[in-house]
Design an enzyme around this catalytic site. Structure first.
Site, PDB file in Angstrom:
ATOM      1  N   LYS A  92      -8.253  -1.126  -3.488  1.00 26.05           N
ATOM      2  CA  LYS A  92      -7.109  -1.713  -2.770  1.00 26.05           C
ATOM      3  C   LYS A  92      -6.305  -0.626  -2.049  1.00 26.05           C
ATOM      4  O   LYS A  92      -5.956  -0.776  -0.882  1.00 26.05           O
ATOM      5  CB  LYS A  92      -6.200  -2.433  -3.770  1.00 26.05           C
ATOM      6  N   ASN A  93      -6.031   0.473  -2.745  1.00 25.35           N
ATOM      7  CA  ASN A  93      -5.157   1.491  -2.164  1.00 25.35           C
ATOM      8  C   ASN A  93      -5.833   2.331  -1.082  1.00 25.35           C
ATOM      9  O   ASN A  93      -5.206   3.162  -0.445  1.00 25.35           O
ATOM     10  CB  ASN A  93      -4.590   2.394  -3.267  1.00 25.35           C
ATOM     11  N   CYS A  98      11.355  -2.377  -5.551  1.00 29.29           N
ATOM     12  CA  CYS A  98      10.550  -3.423  -6.157  1.00 29.29           C
ATOM     13  C   CYS A  98      10.703  -3.293  -7.657  1.00 29.29           C
ATOM     14  O   CYS A  98      11.462  -2.457  -8.133  1.00 29.29           O
ATOM     15  CB  CYS A  98       9.104  -3.315  -5.720  1.00 29.29           C
ATOM     16  N   ASP A 117      12.144   7.812   2.465  1.00 30.25           N
ATOM     17  CA  ASP A 117      12.731   8.990   3.109  1.00 30.25           C
ATOM     18  C   ASP A 117      11.695  10.053   3.472  1.00 30.25           C
ATOM     19  O   ASP A 117      11.805  10.713   4.512  1.00 30.25           O
ATOM     20  CB  ASP A 117      13.828   9.601   2.202  1.00 30.25           C
ATOM     21  N   LEU A 118      10.672  10.204   2.641  1.00 31.86           N
ATOM     22  CA  LEU A 118       9.672  11.245   2.926  1.00 31.86           C
ATOM     23  C   LEU A 118       8.815  10.873   4.135  1.00 31.86           C
ATOM     24  O   LEU A 118       8.424  11.726   4.925  1.00 31.86           O
ATOM     25  CB  LEU A 118       8.798  11.497   1.691  1.00 31.86           C
ATOM     26  N   ASP A 135      -0.608   3.975 -12.281  1.00 30.57           N
ATOM     27  CA  ASP A 135      -1.149   2.607 -12.253  1.00 30.57           C
ATOM     28  C   ASP A 135      -1.931   2.260 -13.521  1.00 30.57           C
ATOM     29  O   ASP A 135      -2.227   1.098 -13.770  1.00 30.57           O
ATOM     30  CB  ASP A 135      -2.052   2.408 -11.023  1.00 30.57           C
ATOM     31  N   VAL A 173       6.250   9.248 -12.542  1.00 32.77           N
ATOM     32  CA  VAL A 173       6.105   8.956 -11.107  1.00 32.77           C
ATOM     33  C   VAL A 173       7.132   7.920 -10.629  1.00 32.77           C
ATOM     34  O   VAL A 173       7.782   8.115  -9.601  1.00 32.77           O
ATOM     35  CB  VAL A 173       4.666   8.497 -10.772  1.00 32.77           C
ATOM     36  N   ARG A 199      11.829   3.072  -4.849  1.00 33.11           N
ATOM     37  CA  ARG A 199      10.792   3.352  -3.848  1.00 33.11           C
ATOM     38  C   ARG A 199      11.320   3.521  -2.422  1.00 33.11           C
ATOM     39  O   ARG A 199      11.077   2.698  -1.546  1.00 33.11           O
ATOM     40  CB  ARG A 199       9.718   2.264  -3.895  1.00 33.11           C
ATOM     41  N   PRO A 200      12.057   4.592  -2.173  1.00 34.42           N
ATOM     42  CA  PRO A 200      12.547   4.852  -0.814  1.00 34.42           C
ATOM     43  C   PRO A 200      11.411   5.283   0.119  1.00 34.42           C
ATOM     44  O   PRO A 200      10.280   5.502  -0.331  1.00 34.42           O
ATOM     45  CB  PRO A 200      13.538   6.000  -1.012  1.00 34.42           C
ATOM     46  N   ARG A 222      -2.752  -9.895  -6.364  1.00 32.97           N
ATOM     47  CA  ARG A 222      -2.505  -8.923  -5.281  1.00 32.97           C
ATOM     48  C   ARG A 222      -3.520  -7.788  -5.323  1.00 32.97           C
ATOM     49  O   ARG A 222      -3.854  -7.215  -4.285  1.00 32.97           O
ATOM     50  CB  ARG A 222      -1.101  -8.311  -5.448  1.00 32.97           C
ATOM     51  N   ARG A 260       4.928  -3.808   0.336  1.00 31.90           N
ATOM     52  CA  ARG A 260       5.489  -2.540   0.823  1.00 31.90           C
ATOM     53  C   ARG A 260       4.492  -1.769   1.672  1.00 31.90           C
ATOM     54  O   ARG A 260       4.873  -1.078   2.606  1.00 31.90           O
ATOM     55  CB  ARG A 260       5.893  -1.659  -0.352  1.00 31.90           C
TER      56      ARG A 260
END
Ligand code: UD1
Length: 417
Positions: A22-23, A117, A125-126, A305, A327, A122-123, A397, A93
């Site tokens: 998925k990722n 979430c 900014d990076l 995960d 994390v 979970r910003p 999902r 996201r």
């Protein structure tokens, strides 16, 4: 809303094939919109997140065509919108991953700020820091992020944390920037390597993916490519734990063992037999396995995960274990649910102290996020009686035909509406 009824099951036996990751597939689909030609992606899993990404690409102007099972063809004759629809960004996201490709192709992108979430703030900014370094002007107004660049120019970008999404978004944008981009402290996940391999097949010039320094030499345009997505290492780990927790003996096919080194090490430490051969692995559980401490870290560390599924396993291990989550700041929502099933877990800051119990009991529990949902299914396989898991959409999902695959191994699990 669908629920899963999981009954105490016999030790799992048989063979199961893991789906495409998925990722990997989500950023690869996002990257496809930069191609001037046709992109063919194979081993695409049938997942809700993939459906959302297809809709995002469709809204932007791509034509996404389902070919054979697991094969999708994407062409983008014209980008008519530089904005991913709000409802889709809110649903997933990872929709934010079209920002880099849109900036690279059109020099602009507008996106609803993806919110926090269940598992943390979970910003982004990076991601934005990277885009700014490439010469993008970023404005944030009324919940929207607007990014504009006359021309993207290569730059050296240091990430304060090796964020997977930020590395992917910046790497994609840099492919069509002028000159060289260097991403320092980049994420090293196998999905980053898969994305880089795919981009290189389209004509990008990326070196160093899979290490903490990625170098991207900008090119003028990207073309057609055909790519097979790597196997889902988190699905591999989940089935390994399914075998371990039930004291089963299963063979998992379509596995890259190098991608599951930390998971394998921890299972072996607990006393589980893990026997790889070729692209398969046999996992043989034991009636009694040892409590084992785990700390989640960016790759090649133990994946966040896998934290919830591993905690399900430790709930019935012999002894006490400490599971540290580094994390995400709020990834312990499954703890309350596991406790409903009789698990003994205490949270202290970012640590969960798990006291292994001889048995769990079925209860009504809620999948609070994707991996938490998987953990509850795993716990349900060994809990006395029936466990009823609600909010199954989270599991859908990210796991392709999860209950079907488990049933094939002898699990007693049914979906009810
Ligand atoms: C990806 C995976 C997800 C996995 C996670 C960590 C996808 C689609 N999802 O998510 O399954 O759990 O990697 O392995 O690939 N962060 C910031 N600022 C940013 C970006 C991230 O502070 O701009 C923080 C996050 O809040 C989090 C940490 O960095 O605490 C890791 O996030 P990141 O690696 O970006 O995860 P995702 O790419 O969102």
């Amino acid at each position: 809303m669908a629920r899963l009824l999981v009954e105490k099951s016999p030790p799992l036996k048989g063979r199961v094939k893991v789906s495409g990751a998925k990722n990997s597939v989500l950023p690869i689909m996002a990257a496809s919109l930069m191609s001037e030609g046709t992109v063919t992606i194979k081993e695409i899993p049938e997942l809700e997140d993939v459906v959302v990404m297809k809709d995002v690409l469709g809204a932007i102007g791509s034509k996404v065509q389902q070919e054979d099972k697991g094969v999708v063809e994407i062409t983008t004759p014209a980008i008519w919108s530089c904005e991913a629809p709000n409802d889709l960004v809110k649903r997933m996201r990872a929709s934010f991953l079209v920002m880099g490709p849109l900036l690279a192709k059109k020099g602009k992108a507008r996106m609803y700020m993806p919110g926090g979430c269940n598992i943390g703030v979970r910003p982004v900014d990076l991601h934005l820091k990277g885009f700014s370094a490439l010469g993008t002007e970023i404005t944030q107004e009324r919940g929207y992020i607007e990014a504009k660049a006359k021309k993207l120019r290569g730059a050296t970008i240091y990430l304060d944390f090796p964020s997977v999404g930020a590395t992917e978004n910046i790497m994609m944008a840099a492919c069509l920037a002028e000159g060289q981009t260097v991403i320092e402290n980049a994420a090293e996940e196998p999905e980053i390597v898969d994305l880089a391999n795919f981009l290189n097949k389209m004509g990008a010039r990326i070196k160093g993916a899979g290490t903490d320094t990625i170098r991207i030499e900008g090119v003028k345009q990207l073309g057609s490519a055909e790519h097979t997505v790597i196997p889902d290492r988190i699905e591999v780990g989940t089935f390994m734990i399914a075998a371990a927790i039930t004291g089963g003996d299963i063979i998992i096919d379509n596995v890259i063992m190098d991608h599951v080194v930390s998971i394998t090490a921890k299972l072996k430490e607990a006393g589980i037999e893990v026997m790889p051969y070729g692209s398969s692995v046999r996992v043989k559980g034991k009636e009694c396995f040892k409590a084992t401490d785990v700390k989640t870290l960016p790759y090649p560390g133990f994946p966040t995960d896998m934290q919830a599924p591993f905690m399900a396993l430790m709930s019935v291990a012999k002894g006490n274990s400490v599971i540290i989550e580094t994390v995400f700041e709020n990834r312990f929502l499954h703890v309350e649910e596991l406790k409903r099933m009789g698990a003994k877990i205490k949270i202290e800051g970012r640590s969960a102290i798990v006291e292994g119990v001889p048995r769990l009991t079925g209860a009504q529990v809620k999948a609070t996020d994707l991996r938490a949902g998987a953990a509850l299914v795993l716990a349900g396989l060994v809990a006395e009686g029936v466990s009823e898991i609600s909010d199954v959409f989270h599991i859908d999902r990210g796991y392709e035909r999860f209950e079907e695959k488990l049933k094939g191994l002898g699990a007693i699990i049914t979906r009810v509406q």
